[in-house]
Design an enzyme around this catalytic site. Structure first.
Site, PDB file in Angstrom:
ATOM      1  N   LYS A   1       0.846  -1.192   0.000  1.00 17.44           N
ATOM      2  CA  LYS A   1       0.000   0.000   0.000  1.00 17.44           C
ATOM      3  C   LYS A   1       0.883   1.244   0.000  1.00 17.44           C
ATOM      4  CE  LYS A   1      -1.886   2.822   2.804  1.00 17.44           C
ATOM      5  NZ  LYS A   1      -1.946   4.050   1.944  1.00 17.44           N
TER       6      LYS A   1
ATOM      7  N   GLU B   1       9.701   1.561  10.872  1.00 17.42           N
ATOM      8  CA  GLU B   1      10.773   2.538  10.703  1.00 17.42           C
ATOM      9  C   GLU B   1      10.099   3.894  10.750  1.00 17.42           C
ATOM     10  OE1 GLU B   1      13.035   5.229   9.653  1.00 17.42           O
ATOM     11  OE2 GLU B   1      12.832   4.482   7.602  1.00 17.42           O
TER      12      GLU B   1
ATOM     13  N   CYS C   1      13.545  10.822   6.885  1.00 17.68           N
ATOM     14  CA  CYS C   1      13.418  10.423   8.286  1.00 17.68           C
ATOM     15  C   CYS C   1      14.720  10.595   9.047  1.00 17.68           C
ATOM     16  CB  CYS C   1      12.909   8.989   8.398  1.00 17.68           C
ATOM     17  SG  CYS C   1      13.937   7.776   7.545  1.00 17.68           S
TER      18      CYS C   1
ATOM     19  N   GLU D   1       9.777  16.264  15.311  1.00 22.43           N
ATOM     20  CA  GLU D   1      10.169  16.103  13.907  1.00 22.43           C
ATOM     21  C   GLU D   1       9.381  17.081  13.045  1.00 22.43           C
ATOM     22  OE1 GLU D   1      11.152  12.412  10.982  1.00 22.43           O
ATOM     23  OE2 GLU D   1       9.182  12.365  11.935  1.00 22.43           O
TER      24      GLU D   1
END
Length: 477
Positions: A171, A246, A280, A377
Site C-alpha cells: 500500500k 521505521e 526520516c 520532527e
C-alpha cells in the site's frame, strides 16, 4: 489496484487524486481501496503463499527479483520522471536516489534468497537426538510505504519479503502512489506468479488500517510517522501479527573544532536540505563547537541561499517543494513556533512565492532543548543549531544528542577518532556516520532506538525479519 494478477477499480468505485507538488495541479485519479478490496488482496496473497509460491525454489525467487531490478533499470527514465512529478523530487536526484536505490535494493536482497539457513544443535536431554532449526517465511505481509521515497522504499520492502518466500500486499501513501503502481506492473512483467505481489491504493485511515488489523495478515512492515506506528501496534493485537516499524527521527549532527570543515559544512547542509528535509534520518539538529560555530553557520547559511529552489523538472534545481499544502502548513507552523519560543532565523524562514508548496531552506539559531523545533520532527528543510563548548565531554554531548524521544541517526565530524568512537557508543541511534555522509546502503541494518521504531530493515537482519524459526527434534533411540 492489482489483486491476484488482475487490475481492478475499488469495489466502491471511489477514487482520490494525486497532484504535482511543484504546481498543485492534478496528475491522476487513483482507486481508493476499502475493506472489501483489502480482503480480496489478502486472500489472493494467502492463496499464492500456500499454493504456487511455496513451491518456487530459492534460486528462482532470486532470478525473479533480479529480473524486476533489470526492468526498473530499463524503465529508469520513465520511473524517475514519475517520481519527480508525484513526489516533488528534483529530476537530477530521482534517477540515482529513487531508481538507482530501488535497483540496488532488489539486487542486494535477491542474493539472500539462496543464503537463508537454519542450524543443527546438540541437546543436553537424555538419549540421542537430531535437533535442527528451520527458518521459514512468515507468510502474508502488508507493506505500507511512505510518501517521501515511494519507489525505493517499496523495493526495499518487497526485496527481503520475496527473498524469504513471503507474499505481499503493498500500500503506497495516498500522496504518492504512481511509481508503486508502475513498479507492480513491472513485477507482473518479471513473471512473479499471480497473487505474490498485490497492490491496494488508498488512504491510511481506511486501506492502511484494514491491512494492519486484518486477521489473515502475518506481518506488517511500515515506514512513516511515529503516531501512525503506534496505531499499527494497536491494530496488530488482533492476531499478534509481526510488526516492523521505521518511524520518525530528530537526528543530531556534531561538528567539532578540529573537523574538516570543507567536508562537514556541505554535508551538514545537504543532510537537512536534501529532498526539502523530507527524510526520516535528516540531520535536523546541529551541535557545533563554539570555536568554529560562526564559520560553520555562515557556510550553511551561504549554501541555503545558493541552492536553487525551483520546479523539479529544471535540471539545475536542488531543492523542490514539500509534498503537499498540508505539509507546507506544518513546516511553516514549526518555523513560526521557533520564532515565538525565542529562536532566531539566520536564513530562510518563508514560503517561496508562486505556485507549488515551496519553503525556503531555513536555519534557526539560539535554539533550546525545550523548544518544539528542537524536540519534534518537522520533516522540512529546517535546521536547529546550537553551540557546545570544547570542554564538553562525550557524556555531555551524548545527553544533547539523546534529548529527544527519537533515536534514528547521527553524524559526527572530528579528527579525534577516540572522541568520535566514545560519542558514537553513547548515542542511542540506529545509524551513526563519522566523517562522512551518504544514502542508505542495503547491506547495513536500518532502524532506530526509542520512538524511531521496532526492528531493522536491510542487511541480514532485514531479511530475517520476514522469517519465523521452527525447532524440530527427533529422538533417534
Amino acid at each position: 489496484m492489482l489483486v491476484g494478477g488482475e487490475w481492478r477499480e475499488a469495489a466502491s468505485g471511489e477514487t482520490f487524486s494525486t497532484e504535482d507538488p511543484a504546481t498543485g495541479e492534478k496528475l491522476a485519479d487513483v482507486a481508493s481501496a476499502g475493506e472489501t478490496d483489502v480482503d480480496a488482496a489478502v486472500a489472493a496473497a494467502r492463496a499464492a503463499f500456500e499454493g504456487p509460491w511455496s513451491k518456487v525454489k530459492p534460486d528462482e525467487r532470486a532470478r525473479l527479483i533480479n529480473k524486476l531490478a533489470d526492468l526498473i533499470d530499463a524503465n529508469g527514465d520513465e520511473l524517475a520522471l514519475t517520481e519527480t512529478l508525484d513526489v516533488g523530487r528534483p529530476i537530477q536526484f530521482s534517477r540515482f536516489a529513487d531508481v538507482g536505490g530501488a535497483v540496488g535494493q532488489l539486487r542486494y536482497q535477491a542474493g539472500w534468497a539462496t543464503k537463508l539457513a537454519g542450524e543443527t544443535l546438540e541437546l543436553s536431554a537424555p538419549g540421542e537426538w537430531l535437533s535442527y532449526v528451520l527458518r521459514e517465511p512468515v507468510g502474508v505481509c502488508a507493506q505500507i510505504v511512505p510518501w517521501n521515497f515511494p519507489l525505493a522504499m517499496a523495493a526495499a520492502k518487497l526485496g527481503p519479503a520475496l527473498a524469504a518466500g513471503c507474499t505481499v500486499v503493498l500500500k503506497p501513501a495516498e500522496q504518492t502512489p504512481l511509481s508503486t503502481i508502475r513498479l507492480v506492473e513491472l513485477a507482473l512483467e518479471a513473471g512473479f506468479p499471480e497473487g505474490v505481489v498485490n497492490l491496494v491504493t488508498g488512504y491510511g485511515r481506511t486501506a492502511g488500517a484494514a491491512l494492519a488489523a486484518h486477521m489473515d495478515v502475518d506481518k506488517v512492515a511500515f515506514t512513516g510517522s511515529t503516531v501512525t506506528g503506534r496505531a499499527i501496534i494497536d491494530a496488530s493485537k488482533t492476531n499478534f501479527k509481526r510488526v516492523s516499524l521505521e518511524l520518525g527521527g530528530k537526528s543530531p549532527t556534531f561538528i567539532f573544532a578540529d573537523a574538516d570543515l570543507k567536508k562537514a559544512i556541505p554535508a551538514a547542509a545537504m543532510g537537512i536540505f536534501f529532498n526539502a528535509g523530507q527524510v526520516c534520518a535528516a540531520g535536523s539538529r546541529l551541535f557545533v563547537a563554539e570555536e568554529v560555530a560562526d564559520q560553520v553557520l555562515e557556510g550553511i547559511a551561504g549554501m541555503a541561499k545558493m541552492l536553487r529552489v525551483g520546479h523539479t523538472l529544471d535540471p539545475e534545481t536542488v531543492i523542490g517543494p514539500l509534498v503537499s499544502a498540508q505539509q507546507l502548513e506544518r513546516v511553516t507552523g514549526y518555523i513560526e513556533s521557533g520564532r515565538q519560543e525565542g529562536a532566531r532565523v539566520l536564513v530562510g524562514g518563508e514560503r517561496k512565492e508562486g505556485p507549488g508548496w515551496f519553503v525556503e531552506p531555513t536555519v534557526l539559531v539560539d535554539t533550546e532543548a525545550t523548544m518544539r523545533v528542537r524536540r519534534e520532527e518537522i520533516f522540512g528543510p529546517v535546521l536547529c543549531a546550537t553551540r557546545f563548548s570544547s570542554a564538553d565531554d562525550a557524556e555531555r554531548l551524548a545527553r544533547l544528542g539523546n534529548e529527544t524521544e527519537f533515536g534514528l541517526s547521527a553524524s559526527i565530524w572530528t579528527r579525534d577518532i577516540g572522541m568520535a568512537h566514545k560519542l558514537a557508543r553513547r548515542l542511542r541511534s540506529g545509524t551513526i556516520r563519522i566523517n562522512g555522509s551518504g544514502g542508505v546502503d542495503p547491506a547495513l541494518p536500518l532502524g532506530g532506538f526509542k520512538a524511531s521504531g521496532w526492528g531493522r530493515e536491510n542487511g541480514k537482519a532485514g531479511v530475517e525479519a520476514y522469517t519465523e524459526l521452527k525447532a524440530i527434534s527427533v529422538n533417534l533411540d
